[in-house]
Design a protein around this motif. Structure first.
Motif, PDB file in Angstrom:
ATOM      1  N   CYS A  21      10.030   2.742  -1.440  1.00 55.85           N
ATOM      2  CA  CYS A  21      11.699   1.846  -1.950  1.00 55.85           C
ATOM      3  C   CYS A  21      11.331  -0.133  -2.145  1.00 55.85           C
ATOM      4  CB  CYS A  21      12.971   1.496  -1.329  1.00 55.85           C
ATOM      5  SG  CYS A  21      14.164   0.826  -2.264  1.00 55.85           S
ATOM      6  N   ASN A  22      11.083   0.087  -3.178  1.00 58.36           N
ATOM      7  CA  ASN A  22      10.631  -1.721  -3.549  1.00 58.36           C
ATOM      8  C   ASN A  22      11.843  -3.075  -3.044  1.00 58.36           C
ATOM      9  OD1 ASN A  22      12.332  -0.931  -5.792  1.00 58.36           O
ATOM     10  ND2 ASN A  22      10.996  -1.869  -7.351  1.00 58.36           N
ATOM     11  N   PHE A  23      12.959  -1.971  -2.361  1.00 58.36           N
ATOM     12  CA  PHE A  23      13.476  -3.178  -2.250  1.00 58.36           C
ATOM     13  C   PHE A  23      13.461  -3.577  -0.813  1.00 58.36           C
ATOM     14  CE2 PHE A  23      15.360  -3.182  -6.052  1.00 58.36           C
ATOM     15  CZ  PHE A  23      17.488  -4.014  -5.745  1.00 58.36           C
ATOM     16  N   ARG A  24      13.776  -4.420   0.922  1.00 58.43           N
ATOM     17  CA  ARG A  24      13.779  -4.616   1.537  1.00 58.43           C
ATOM     18  C   ARG A  24      15.025  -4.707   2.486  1.00 58.43           C
ATOM     19  NH1 ARG A  24      10.602  -7.965  -1.270  1.00 58.43           N
ATOM     20  NH2 ARG A  24      11.342  -9.986   0.021  1.00 58.43           N
ATOM     21  N   CYS A  25      15.616  -3.782   2.670  1.00 63.09           N
ATOM     22  CA  CYS A  25      17.329  -4.133   3.186  1.00 63.09           C
ATOM     23  C   CYS A  25      16.984  -4.549   4.894  1.00 63.09           C
ATOM     24  CB  CYS A  25      18.786  -2.517   2.184  1.00 63.09           C
ATOM     25  SG  CYS A  25      18.776  -3.284   1.205  1.00 63.09           S
ATOM     26  N   GLN A  26      18.426  -5.198   5.540  1.00 60.31           N
ATOM     27  CA  GLN A  26      17.666  -5.465   6.782  1.00 60.31           C
ATOM     28  C   GLN A  26      17.773  -3.965   7.379  1.00 60.31           C
ATOM     29  OE1 GLN A  26      21.337  -8.419   7.379  1.00 60.31           O
ATOM     30  NE2 GLN A  26      19.818  -9.990   5.484  1.00 60.31           N
ATOM     31  N   TYR A  27      18.648  -2.611   7.391  1.00 59.45           N
ATOM     32  CA  TYR A  27      19.433  -2.209   7.782  1.00 59.45           C
ATOM     33  C   TYR A  27      18.359  -0.869   7.532  1.00 59.45           C
ATOM     34  CZ  TYR A  27      22.277  -1.225   3.567  1.00 59.45           C
ATOM     35  OH  TYR A  27      22.065  -1.081   2.571  1.00 59.45           O
ATOM     36  N   CYS A  28      17.270  -1.152   6.654  1.00 54.60           N
ATOM     37  CA  CYS A  28      16.525  -0.086   6.616  1.00 54.60           C
ATOM     38  C   CYS A  28      14.844  -0.166   6.375  1.00 54.60           C
ATOM     39  CB  CYS A  28      17.081   0.241   4.854  1.00 54.60           C
ATOM     40  SG  CYS A  28      15.670   2.465   4.208  1.00 54.60           S
ATOM     41  N   LEU A  29      14.186  -0.992   5.405  1.00 54.15           N
ATOM     42  CA  LEU A  29      13.366  -1.606   5.305  1.00 54.15           C
ATOM     43  C   LEU A  29      13.350  -3.329   5.555  1.00 54.15           C
ATOM     44  CD1 LEU A  29      12.155   1.539   2.856  1.00 54.15           C
ATOM     45  CD2 LEU A  29      11.596   0.828   5.288  1.00 54.15           C
ATOM     46  N   PRO A  30      13.104  -3.893   6.598  1.00 57.08           N
ATOM     47  CA  PRO A  30      13.350  -5.489   6.561  1.00 57.08           C
ATOM     48  C   PRO A  30      11.677  -5.521   5.971  1.00 57.08           C
ATOM     49  CG  PRO A  30      13.576  -4.708   8.932  1.00 57.08           C
ATOM     50  CD  PRO A  30      13.896  -3.375   7.961  1.00 57.08           C
ATOM     51  N   ASP A  31      11.010  -4.811   6.231  1.00 60.39           N
ATOM     52  CA  ASP A  31       9.178  -5.676   6.263  1.00 60.39           C
ATOM     53  C   ASP A  31       8.704  -4.515   5.383  1.00 60.39           C
ATOM     54  OD1 ASP A  31       9.602  -7.004   8.684  1.00 60.39           O
ATOM     55  OD2 ASP A  31       9.343  -5.276   9.405  1.00 60.39           O
ATOM     56  N   GLY A  32       9.371  -4.086   4.205  1.00 59.62           N
ATOM     57  CA  GLY A  32       9.129  -3.778   3.097  1.00 59.62           C
ATOM     58  C   GLY A  32       9.099  -2.502   3.257  1.00 59.62           C
ATOM     59  N   TYR A  33       8.392  -1.351   2.389  1.00 58.53           N
ATOM     60  CA  TYR A  33       7.753   0.430   2.565  1.00 58.53           C
ATOM     61  C   TYR A  33       5.754   0.065   3.032  1.00 58.53           C
ATOM     62  CZ  TYR A  33       6.430   4.954   1.653  1.00 58.53           C
ATOM     63  OH  TYR A  33       5.933   6.125   1.574  1.00 58.53           O
ATOM     64  N   GLN A  34       5.653   0.782   3.877  1.00 59.44           N
ATOM     65  CA  GLN A  34       4.879   0.958   4.751  1.00 59.44           C
ATOM     66  C   GLN A  34       4.465   2.569   5.251  1.00 59.44           C
ATOM     67  OE1 GLN A  34       4.048  -2.343   8.078  1.00 59.44           O
ATOM     68  NE2 GLN A  34       5.684  -3.362   7.136  1.00 59.44           N
ATOM     69  N   GLY A  35       5.454   3.417   4.263  1.00 61.66           N
ATOM     70  CA  GLY A  35       4.928   4.283   4.735  1.00 61.66           C
ATOM     71  C   GLY A  35       4.384   5.458   3.874  1.00 61.66           C
ATOM     72  N   PRO A  36       4.429   6.830   3.392  1.00 65.28           N
ATOM     73  CA  PRO A  36       2.613   8.134   3.392  1.00 65.28           C
ATOM     74  C   PRO A  36       2.517   7.916   1.999  1.00 65.28           C
ATOM     75  CG  PRO A  36       4.950   8.470   4.477  1.00 65.28           C
ATOM     76  CD  PRO A  36       4.728   7.839   4.197  1.00 65.28           C
ATOM     77  N   SER A  37       2.205   7.305   0.744  1.00 68.69           N
ATOM     78  CA  SER A  37       1.558   7.321  -0.095  1.00 68.69           C
ATOM     79  C   SER A  37       2.098   8.425  -0.923  1.00 68.69           C
ATOM     80  CB  SER A  37      -0.160   7.567  -0.571  1.00 68.69           C
ATOM     81  OG  SER A  37      -0.796   8.759   0.228  1.00 68.69           O
ATOM     82  N   ALA A  38       1.924   8.670  -2.266  1.00 74.44           N
ATOM     83  CA  ALA A  38       3.128   9.154  -2.627  1.00 74.44           C
ATOM     84  C   ALA A  38       2.395  10.886  -3.122  1.00 74.44           C
ATOM     85  CB  ALA A  38       3.177   8.763  -5.089  1.00 74.44           C
ATOM     86  N   ASP A  39       1.282  11.074  -3.161  1.00 73.93           N
ATOM     87  CA  ASP A  39       0.788  12.480  -2.997  1.00 73.93           C
ATOM     88  C   ASP A  39       1.058  13.064  -1.589  1.00 73.93           C
ATOM     89  OD1 ASP A  39      -1.115  11.379  -0.816  1.00 73.93           O
ATOM     90  OD2 ASP A  39      -2.727  11.463  -2.027  1.00 73.93           O
ATOM     91  N   SER A  40       2.120  12.120  -0.855  1.00 73.29           N
ATOM     92  CA  SER A  40       2.544  13.469   0.621  1.00 73.29           C
ATOM     93  C   SER A  40       3.973  13.578   0.087  1.00 73.29           C
ATOM     94  CB  SER A  40       2.468  12.088   1.396  1.00 73.29           C
ATOM     95  OG  SER A  40       1.526  11.680   2.428  1.00 73.29           O
ATOM     96  N   PHE A  41       4.536  13.754  -0.913  1.00 68.60           N
ATOM     97  CA  PHE A  41       5.453  14.516  -1.249  1.00 68.60           C
ATOM     98  C   PHE A  41       5.619  14.922  -2.139  1.00 68.60           C
ATOM     99  CE2 PHE A  41       6.041   9.285  -1.154  1.00 68.60           C
ATOM    100  CZ  PHE A  41       6.601   9.071   0.310  1.00 68.60           C
ATOM    101  N   LEU A  42       6.831  15.931  -1.960  1.00 72.03           N
ATOM    102  CA  LEU A  42       6.923  16.721  -3.103  1.00 72.03           C
ATOM    103  C   LEU A  42       7.354  17.202  -4.731  1.00 72.03           C
ATOM    104  CD1 LEU A  42      10.167  18.431  -1.581  1.00 72.03           C
ATOM    105  CD2 LEU A  42       8.577  19.502  -0.858  1.00 72.03           C
ATOM    106  N   SER A  43       5.866  18.171  -5.002  1.00 70.11           N
ATOM    107  CA  SER A  43       5.357  18.026  -6.911  1.00 70.11           C
ATOM    108  C   SER A  43       7.034  18.690  -7.116  1.00 70.11           C
ATOM    109  CB  SER A  43       4.099  19.561  -6.354  1.00 70.11           C
ATOM    110  OG  SER A  43       5.155  20.142  -6.184  1.00 70.11           O
TER     111      SER A  43
END
Length: 322
Positions: A21-43
């Motif tokens: 996600c490219n938003f940084r909502c306080q209650y979800c991703l306040p520090d921005g997205y730092q998770g897995p890359s796109a190739d980790s997700f369902l095709s």
């Protein structure tokens, strides 16, 4: 039909296609997205296997979530695949709304029926402070475009500690002549945000009592509806929904299952690590996946354990789209 040991039937699949996600909502991703890359997700092909398996077992509604699902380049194709899966009668998505103004008609043409947009304040400065993005004007334009395109529009607002009567009144004034459903959601505790939850959580029960006192009346739930209690008022074009996960018997009407972007099945938003579906997805084994779903569903618990502070594997809501 998918059914658990508590007599609940599951018509509704929440399908996450990315954690990004490219938003940084306080209650979800306040520090921005730092998770897995796109190739980790369902095709797209794995998504089709999931959809076919669930639809064959009675699922009629699919909500495409993230993260922010529209960040995927093939998002419009995924809408089309979902809408054209036999048995799927309703396709919804949850979004921050940043791309809605440009894409609403395209997504509607692809088969989208409903869009849920997150707006936690109608004050531009407060919106920017909560989300990390100064884009309220663009999001509101997207809502107007979505309604004009014929989409059923719902707006999600998380109630934080600064949610007061002034803010409620502003929201109510906004839906006076706008045919959208405004849903107030109690903040839910997640693994990475215990301190924020303790500081910000407030019950939505007083809001419900106030609405009833002001002449708002309950609506009858759709069979495939989500967890919101919805209300209408003859003087308003818009409707109000309340999602109160800490209320008594909240889980009795549960009718939804979740598949995460990594291909794990979650029997509850706040269950443990999830059950991998990847062996069936890699082989496009629809029948095997259906048998597995029926087998594991008997272990779904009667309720979540949020009241005991147990949040399971959900570190933040972007993992499963809420």
């Amino acid at each position: 039909m998918l059914q658990d040991n508590h007599g609940r039937q599951f018509y509704y699949l929440r399908l996450s296609i990315t954690e990004a996600c490219n938003f940084r909502c306080q209650y979800c991703l306040p520090d921005g997205y730092q998770g897995p890359s796109a190739d980790s997700f369902l095709s797209k092909s794995e998504i089709q296997t999931v959809l076919s398996a669930f639809a064959g077992l009675g699922t009629s509604k699919v909500r495409i979530t993230g993260g922010e699902p529209s960040l995927r380049r093939d998002f419009t194709d995924i809408i089309s695949v979902t809408a054209n899966t036999p048995g799927i009668k309703r396709v919804a998505m949850t979004t921050h709304g940043g791309r809605l103004a440009q894409k609403a008609r395209e997504w509607k043409a692809a088969g989208l029926d409903q869009v849920n947009v997150s707006i936690d304040s109608l004050d531009p400065r407060q919106f920017a402070a909560i989300t990390g993005q100064d884009k309220l004007k663009e999001v509101l334009a997207g809502i107007d475009n979505a309604a004009e395109a014929g989409l059923d529009v719902k707006v999600n607002t998380v109630m934080l500690s600064q949610f007061d009567e002034k803010r409620l009144t502003r929201f109510l004034g906004w839906i006076k002549d706008k045919p959208v459903t405004l849903r107030f959601i109690e903040l839910m505790q997640t693994g990475e945000h215990e301190g924020f939850f303790n500081h910000q959580h407030q019950s939505g029960q007083p809001v419900k009592e106030w609405l009833l006192s002001q002449g708002w009346a309950p609506l009858i739930r759709r069979k495939d509806a989500g967890p919101a209690q919805e209300f209408y008022h003859p003087d308003y074009q818009g409707k109000i929904g309340l999602i109160l996960p800490y209320s008594k018997d909240f889980c009795q009407s549960c009718n939804r299952l979740r598949v995460a972007a990594n291909g794990n099945l979650h029997l509850c938003l706040f269950s443990e690590q999830g059950l991998t579906l990847q062996p069936y997805l890699r082989e496009n084994d629809i029948q095997g996946l259906q048998q597995y779903l029926q087998k594991v569903l008997v272990s779904k618990e009667a309720t979540h354990h949020l009241h005991e502070g147990q949040t399971g594997a959900t570190k933040h809501l972007a993992m499963l789209g809420g």
